[in-house]
Design an enzyme around this catalytic site. Structure first.
Site, PDB file in Angstrom:
ATOM      1  N   SER A  23      -7.661 -48.972  10.972  1.00 58.26           N
ATOM      2  CA  SER A  23      -7.138 -50.339  11.068  1.00 58.26           C
ATOM      3  C   SER A  23      -6.839 -50.680  12.524  1.00 58.26           C
ATOM      4  O   SER A  23      -6.008 -50.038  13.174  1.00 58.26           O
ATOM      5  CB  SER A  23      -5.855 -50.482  10.249  1.00 58.26           C
ATOM      6  N   HIS A  78     -11.570 -51.369  10.129  1.00 55.68           N
ATOM      7  CA  HIS A  78     -10.793 -52.274   9.280  1.00 55.68           C
ATOM      8  C   HIS A  78     -10.173 -53.378  10.143  1.00 55.68           C
ATOM      9  O   HIS A  78      -9.337 -53.111  11.010  1.00 55.68           O
ATOM     10  CB  HIS A  78      -9.713 -51.440   8.590  1.00 55.68           C
ATOM     11  N   ASP A 115      -7.881 -56.463  10.279  1.00 52.49           N
ATOM     12  CA  ASP A 115      -6.809 -57.129   9.533  1.00 52.49           C
ATOM     13  C   ASP A 115      -6.662 -58.571   9.991  1.00 52.49           C
ATOM     14  O   ASP A 115      -6.124 -58.842  11.072  1.00 52.49           O
ATOM     15  CB  ASP A 115      -5.486 -56.374   9.736  1.00 52.49           C
ATOM     16  N   MET A 160      -4.897 -62.045   9.563  1.00 46.99           N
ATOM     17  CA  MET A 160      -3.671 -62.650   8.992  1.00 46.99           C
ATOM     18  C   MET A 160      -3.575 -64.089   9.491  1.00 46.99           C
ATOM     19  O   MET A 160      -3.769 -64.343  10.684  1.00 46.99           O
ATOM     20  CB  MET A 160      -2.439 -61.870   9.445  1.00 46.99           C
ATOM     21  N   HIS A 189     -10.207 -57.329   6.073  1.00 43.36           N
ATOM     22  CA  HIS A 189      -9.097 -57.442   5.116  1.00 43.36           C
ATOM     23  C   HIS A 189      -8.442 -58.783   5.358  1.00 43.36           C
ATOM     24  O   HIS A 189      -7.692 -58.968   6.317  1.00 43.36           O
ATOM     25  CB  HIS A 189      -8.117 -56.276   5.345  1.00 43.36           C
ATOM     26  N   MET A 232      -5.960 -61.354   4.847  1.00 38.44           N
ATOM     27  CA  MET A 232      -4.617 -61.712   4.364  1.00 38.44           C
ATOM     28  C   MET A 232      -4.432 -63.196   4.672  1.00 38.44           C
ATOM     29  O   MET A 232      -3.734 -63.587   5.607  1.00 38.44           O
ATOM     30  CB  MET A 232      -3.576 -60.821   5.050  1.00 38.44           C
ATOM     31  N   MET A 240      -2.982 -51.802  -2.049  1.00 39.33           N
ATOM     32  CA  MET A 240      -2.079 -51.770  -0.892  1.00 39.33           C
ATOM     33  C   MET A 240      -0.947 -50.787  -1.162  1.00 39.33           C
ATOM     34  O   MET A 240      -0.316 -50.832  -2.225  1.00 39.33           O
ATOM     35  CB  MET A 240      -1.487 -53.154  -0.623  1.00 39.33           C
ATOM     36  N   ASP A 262      -4.494 -48.638   1.637  1.00 35.26           N
ATOM     37  CA  ASP A 262      -4.178 -49.199   2.952  1.00 35.26           C
ATOM     38  C   ASP A 262      -2.676 -49.336   3.099  1.00 35.26           C
ATOM     39  O   ASP A 262      -2.035 -50.039   2.310  1.00 35.26           O
ATOM     40  CB  ASP A 262      -4.873 -50.571   3.073  1.00 35.26           C
TER      41      ASP A 262
HETATM   42  C1  DX5 Z   1      -0.987 -54.046   6.691  1.00 33.89           C
HETATM   43  C2  DX5 Z   1      -2.441 -53.834   7.021  1.00 33.89           C
HETATM   44  C3  DX5 Z   1      -2.822 -52.418   7.199  1.00 33.89           C
HETATM   45  C4  DX5 Z   1      -2.069 -51.713   8.308  1.00 33.89           C
HETATM   46  C5  DX5 Z   1      -2.268 -50.245   8.230  1.00 33.89           C
HETATM   47  O1  DX5 Z   1      -0.787 -55.381   6.399  1.00 33.89           O
HETATM   48  O2  DX5 Z   1      -3.235 -54.333   5.969  1.00 33.89           O
HETATM   49  O3  DX5 Z   1      -4.222 -52.329   7.408  1.00 33.89           O
HETATM   50  O4  DX5 Z   1      -2.451 -52.150   9.567  1.00 33.89           O
HETATM   51  O5  DX5 Z   1      -1.589 -49.666   9.290  1.00 33.89           O
HETATM   52  P1  DX5 Z   1      -0.822 -48.290   9.114  1.00 33.89           P
HETATM   53  O6  DX5 Z   1      -1.853 -47.262   8.771  1.00 33.89           O
HETATM   54  O7  DX5 Z   1      -0.220 -48.078  10.444  1.00 33.89           O
HETATM   55  O8  DX5 Z   1       0.178 -48.468   8.014  1.00 33.89           O
HETATM   56 ZN    ZN Z   2      -5.367 -53.836   6.048  1.00 38.98          ZN
END
Ligand code: DX5
Ligand code: ZN
Length: 239
Positions: A13, A38, A40, A42, A72, A74, A147, A181
């Site tokens: 990630s 990955h 992320d 948001m 991913h 969000m 999650m 994740d």
């Molecule tokens: C959280 C993200 C994850 C996160 C994982 O909202 O979807 O992908 O970055 O990071 P770690 O492995 O540090 O929990």
């Molecule tokens: Zn994620």
């Protein structure tokens, strides 16, 4: 749905990377043996934080054209970003079932994702039961994401009570990729792998590692070891 034997896939990630050097951080993880990266995304609505969007994905793709971006999403409106993410080079698109006002419409989002050529995945947050993934929905996607933290930020503590959902989904969907994740690292990957996960996301545990290559190999070994427990009563042993 792809493949008949879900293979180990590691997806670092980028939330734990240095965003000022995002492309070289992505390349670094690929050089260390990660199959996917990955991303992320948001939007400040589905979760309070804002990270990146299609322009940033496109920049990474331009610099690292062979990257497999595991996006991913969000975001509050999953359908709205499908085409922009595909055009930016996304290869897998994960949306949250909680983002849909009518979860019965999830198959429409899946069809839209597939129409772009991307892999489709659906995510469930810690408060969402695995029953939110109907048999029809689970069999229409390439991957399910369970999650193991509340989505929104990296570096949170792993929520072990989410792991039984992985086992339940693995029993119903033996051939679908199942991703975990959030807070996954050397101490927590084993129970995820035994329960049925074959796609491991890790931010802190990989970007913060002294030797990411050995952590990636350890994750893959754990998945191969865990495989024999999938769908059996051993899946949740020691949890
Ligand atoms: C959280 C993200 C994850 C996160 C994982 O909202 O979807 O992908 O970055 O990071 P770690 O492995 O540090 O929990
Ligand atoms: Zn994620």
């Amino acid at each position: 749905m792809c493949g008949s034997h879900p293979r180990p896939i590691i997806s670092p990630s980028v939330l734990a990377s240095d965003f000022g050097q995002l492309s070289s951080e992505v390349q670094r993880m690929m050089d260390e043996g990660a199959e996917w990266v990955h991303m992320d995304v948001m939007d400040g609505h589905f979760v309070p934080n804002i990270t990146m969007g299609p322009p940033v994905l496109a920049s990474v793709y331009k610099t690292v054209p062979n990257v497999f971006m595991d996006c991913h999403m969000m975001v509050a409106d999953p359908a709205a970003w499908v085409k922009p993410v595909a055009e930016a080079g996304g290869k897998s698109y994960t949306f949250h079932i909680e983002a849909l006002t009518d979860p019965a419409k999830a198959h429409e989002v899946v069809e839209l994702i597939h129409s772009t050529g991307m892999r489709a995945a659906v995510a469930i947050s810690p408060d969402t039961p695995s029953s939110a993934i109907t048999d029809a929905l689970g069999n229409s996607v390439d991957m399910l994401l369970v999650m193991t933290v509340v989505p929104g930020k990296g570096g949170q503590k792993f929520i072990a009570s989410c792991v039984p959902k992985v086992a339940e989904l693995r029993t119903r969907f033996p051939k679908v990729d199942i991703q975990v994740d959030g807070g996954v690292g050397p101490g927590t990957v084993g129970c995820c792998a035994k329960a049925g996960s074959n796609v491991i996301v890790a931010g802190t545990a990989l970007f913060g590692a002294e030797n990411p290559k050995s952590v990636i190999q350890d994750f893959k070994d754990k998945i191969e070891e865990g495989r024999s427990s999938w769908g059996t009563e051993k899946a949740l042993e020691g949890l």
